[in-house]
Design an enzyme around this catalytic site. Structure first.
Site, PDB file in Angstrom:
ATOM      1  N   CYS A   1       0.824  -1.205   0.000  1.00 43.76           N
ATOM      2  CA  CYS A   1       0.000   0.000   0.000  1.00 43.76           C
ATOM      3  C   CYS A   1       0.863   1.262   0.000  1.00 43.76           C
ATOM      4  CB  CYS A   1      -0.935  -0.073   1.215  1.00 43.76           C
ATOM      5  SG  CYS A   1      -2.358   0.972   1.091  1.00 43.76           S
TER       6      CYS A   1
ATOM      7  N   ARG B   1     -10.648   6.647  -6.646  1.00 42.12           N
ATOM      8  CA  ARG B   1      -9.818   5.711  -5.881  1.00 42.12           C
ATOM      9  C   ARG B   1     -10.117   4.299  -6.377  1.00 42.12           C
ATOM     10  NH1 ARG B   1      -7.290   7.502  -1.227  1.00 42.12           N
ATOM     11  NH2 ARG B   1      -6.943   5.449  -0.339  1.00 42.12           N
TER      12      ARG B   1
ATOM     13  N   HIS C   1      -3.311  -4.651   0.240  1.00 35.98           N
ATOM     14  CA  HIS C   1      -2.891  -3.983   1.467  1.00 35.98           C
ATOM     15  C   HIS C   1      -3.134  -4.810   2.726  1.00 35.98           C
ATOM     16  CE1 HIS C   1      -7.001  -1.786   2.100  1.00 35.98           C
ATOM     17  NE2 HIS C   1      -7.015  -2.949   2.687  1.00 35.98           N
TER      18      HIS C   1
END
Ligand code: ZN
Lengths: 451, 247
Positions: free
Chosen positions: B96, B129, B193
């Site tokens: 991430c 995003r 992540h």
């Protein structure tokens, strides 16, 4: 009230009637959505028809319980209250609850943190109670800094709202500090003594909200809450307006003295449920109730008859076994539930149920931030994993050193417990969307819900 | 072979711990202990002077912009040592935000922030995003790598930099190339992540094997009973391949 808002209210009321009587559905949101579509200002129009002050309760954990305890106490004082009891905490839910009790004396509303920006400027509550800020449903709520920004903006858009917040929480005090700079009046509550509880993990960053230095603590109560101060600047736990002292936290419940503004001598508050987080929730509800004119005996009386039937720490009995159902939807909530389990000295079983529906947050990475390792040494503990992400829970348990089988339902979990003595309770901890099915199942198979 | 010891450095756990990142370190430790090897975990905090000389595996997680910035500034002071560690075959897992730090630069708001320059890549931004479950086919894992991504950044690999794998479901580095993450020497960078390793035991063992090879000249690993891990992996792979609605 203009023609448009009358129409909005009328349509909202009709929808509610239709949902309840024709479709037999809960009317917690849809009437509000329809009313807001017709009149976007319906919340402020309805707010202007309230007889007295309103209060909004927000914070990551505990807002439903706090809001319902507060509303019950205000009702016990004889006032009428509009309240989104069922926890529909976005603007539409608030509108629906206002429609339900047009012209009530008070509105007592729970608000989703990110919805405060829509709710506060419209409702213009006299008080915003901010309980705490933790990581929660990150993929939807964004980072915690963003949540704080939104609350600060919401307060700026409702300048007559007083912020009542937890002075022990550095993240809340970060919000309070910025809101005060912008002109908001701030009042704080907190625990004014070291509870000497075993330390839990701190999932949140314990950093100064002003300068970024690592905070130091005289003591912590749980998570990042406690008597904090920054070694580099003057950011610190404030002089509290309301203080809890002589705090007792145990399996039988919580009790504490509240002293501070409005009380000549300390007032004892006690409840038959809870954990240390409940001390904060009840204190917030007590403070909120007293700000709305509820006296202390009325608050306590109302609390004594408060039996949560919303799956929050709800007790059931199934086949003679004590089953405790509770919501646990983020690391701090889960850690607090683990503390509650450990305060129960009986050997026990636990069923951890994790879903990843939209309302839960699709991302369940946070289960790796829960301190399940604390349970690894519990003698006789039986753990079962459930929910759409049961396999993830099982893997998490494996790495915590706890073998866990998968169970597809509460009944299956109870079946898996059939070999352990019936006086060992089963704790069912679920996240959001798993709570209602578990509750419904327990209501169906239980020998009557008890409290 | 057992009785070996690896040292894992968890870089800035108090700052970069956005999504259960600590689970990765736990998995590395347990998978060594289950094989009767040992694992020493060194937490590197702000204000420490991290030294990489005794480190076998370094892990760097994700944080908020503010926290990522603090870490990047801190690590820039150690760039020479980090570069030497990576060039010497030190194992580095970066997820991430940590993945973005590996490159030449990334964007914070509109500001370009200098990264560690350990791998030839850079990160800019795009809208929206890229959020959701992800599955990646990779040579470092026998199973598709599954997990969750949530990033505004778009990461662009330099010429010849190998991606960690190809996106089977989700977005990956930039949502366009179908590539996810990066592999460079013993560096693994990825947008998958938080707890990458628990459901992807192949990746965990790849990292352990590389580190054991570097320290002991033998990266062979005893197989473990990964029934639970592989079941959790398969549930997600099946769900995603059946066409779960992308976000
Ligand atoms: Zn400071």
């Amino acid at each position: 009230m203009g023609l448009r808002s009358s129409l909005a209210c009328g349509l909202g009321g009709l929808t509610r009637w239709g949902l309840r009587n024709v479709l037999h559905r809960s009317a917690s949101q849809m009437p509000g959505r329809i009313a807001m579509a017709v009149d976007p200002d319906v919340i402020s129009d309805l707010a202007s028809r309230l007889g007295g002050d309103s209060v909004v309760v927000c914070g990551t954990n505990g807002k439903t319980t706090t809001n319902n305890v507060l509303a019950a106490a205000v009702e016990a004082s004889g006032a009428t209250v509009a309240c989104n009891h069922a926890g529909a905490n976005m603007a539409a839910g608030v509108a629906a609850a206002l429609l339900e009790d047009v012209g009530a004396d008070h509105a007592v509303m729970e608000a989703d943190e990110l919805s405060t920006i829509h709710i506060l400027p419209a409702l213009k509550p006299r008080y915003l109670i901010l309980l705490n800020l933790f990581r929660d449903q990150l993929d939807r709520a964004g980072e915690i800094d963003h949540v704080a920004d939104v609350i600060v903006s919401a307060l700026a858009a409702s300048p007559d709202t007083t912020l009542v917040t937890c002075g022990d929480d550095p993240l809340c005090m970060g919000v309070a500090w910025r809101a005060r700079e912008a002109g908001t009046r701030v009042l704080t509550f907190g625990v004014a003594e070291d509870l000497r509880l075993p330390a839990d993990r701190v999932p949140e960053a314990r950093f100064c909200q002003r300068c970024g230095a690592e905070l130091s603590y005289e003591y912590r109560t749980y998570a990042q809450l406690g008597a904090f101060s920054c070694p580099k600047c003057d950011f610190a736990r404030p002089e509290l307006d309301w203080r809890a002292t002589s705090v007792s936290v145990g399996r039988e419940g919580v009790s504490f003295d509240v002293s501070g503004a409005g009380f000549d001598s300390p007032v004892r508050v006690s409840a038959s449920f809870g954990g240390v987080y409940m001390v904060y929730n009840l204190m917030a509800a007590f403070v909120g109730a007293s700000l709305l004119g509820v006296d202390a005996p009325t608050f306590q009386r109302s609390l004594d008859s408060y039996h949560p039937e919303n799956g929050r720490l709800q007790h059931f009995r199934v086949g003679g076994r004590d089953v405790v159902l509770n919501l646990a939807k983020n690391p701090t909530g889960f850690n607090q539930n683990i503390s509650l389990m450990q305060a129960d000295d009986r050997p026990k079983a636990a069923f951890f149920v994790i879903n990843d529906d939209y309302n839960d947050g699709r991302d369940i990475s946070w289960i790796w931030d829960v301190d399940f390792e604390r349970l690894a040494d519990e003698e006789g503990l039986v753990v079962l994993a459930g929910g759409h992400r049961a396999n993830d829970v099982q893997v998490r348990m494996r790495y915590a050193g706890i073998p866990a089988e998968i169970a597809g339902s509460v009944s299956a979990a109870l079946e898996a417990c059939s070999t352990i003595p019936v006086d060992h309770p089963l704790y069912v901890l679920t996240n959001y969307s798993a709570l209602w099915p578990a509750k419904a199942e327990l209501e169906r198979i239980g020998e009557g819900s008890e409290s | 072979m057992s009785g070996r010891t690896l040292t894992v450095a968890h870089l800035f756990p108090e700052l970069l711990n956005l999504y259960g990142d600590g689970g990765n370190v736990l998995v590395l430790r347990k998978r060594l202990e289950w094989r009767h090897d040992a694992c020493e975990v060194v937490e590197c905090h702000v204000g420490d002077r991290p030294s990489f000389s005794g480190i076998d595996i370094a892990f760097i997680g994700g944080g908020s912009d503010r926290e990522q910035r603090i870490v990047c500034e801190r690590l820039l002071d150690e760039r020479d040592e980090l570069t030497a560690f990576v060039e010497d075959g030190g194992v580095l897992l970066a997820v991430c935000g940590g993945y973005q730090l590996l490159g030449h630069s990334y964007l914070m708001g509109d500001e370009e922030v200098t990264g560690l320059g350990l791998v030839d890549l850079y990160t800019d931004r795009g809208a929206p995003r890229l959020i959701g479950n992800v599955a990646v086919e990779s040579r470092i894992s026998p199973q598709p790598i599954v997990g969750y991504e949530n990033h505004g950044g778009r990461t662009h690999l330099g010429e010849g930099v190998e991606p960690m794998g190809r996106v089977l479901f989700g977005h990956g580095n930039d949502g366009v190339t179908g590539e996810e993450g990066c592999l460079y020497k013993n560096v693994v960078g990825t947008y998958v992540h938080g707890p990458l390793l628990p459901k992807n035991p192949g990746v965990a063992d790849h990292l352990l094997s590389c580190a054991l090879e570097r320290r002991y000249g033998d990266g062979t690993l005893e197989p473990l009973d990964d029934e639970a891990e592989l079941a959790a992996n398969k549930v997600m792979v099946d769900r995603l391949m059946a066409g779960e609605e992308a976000e």
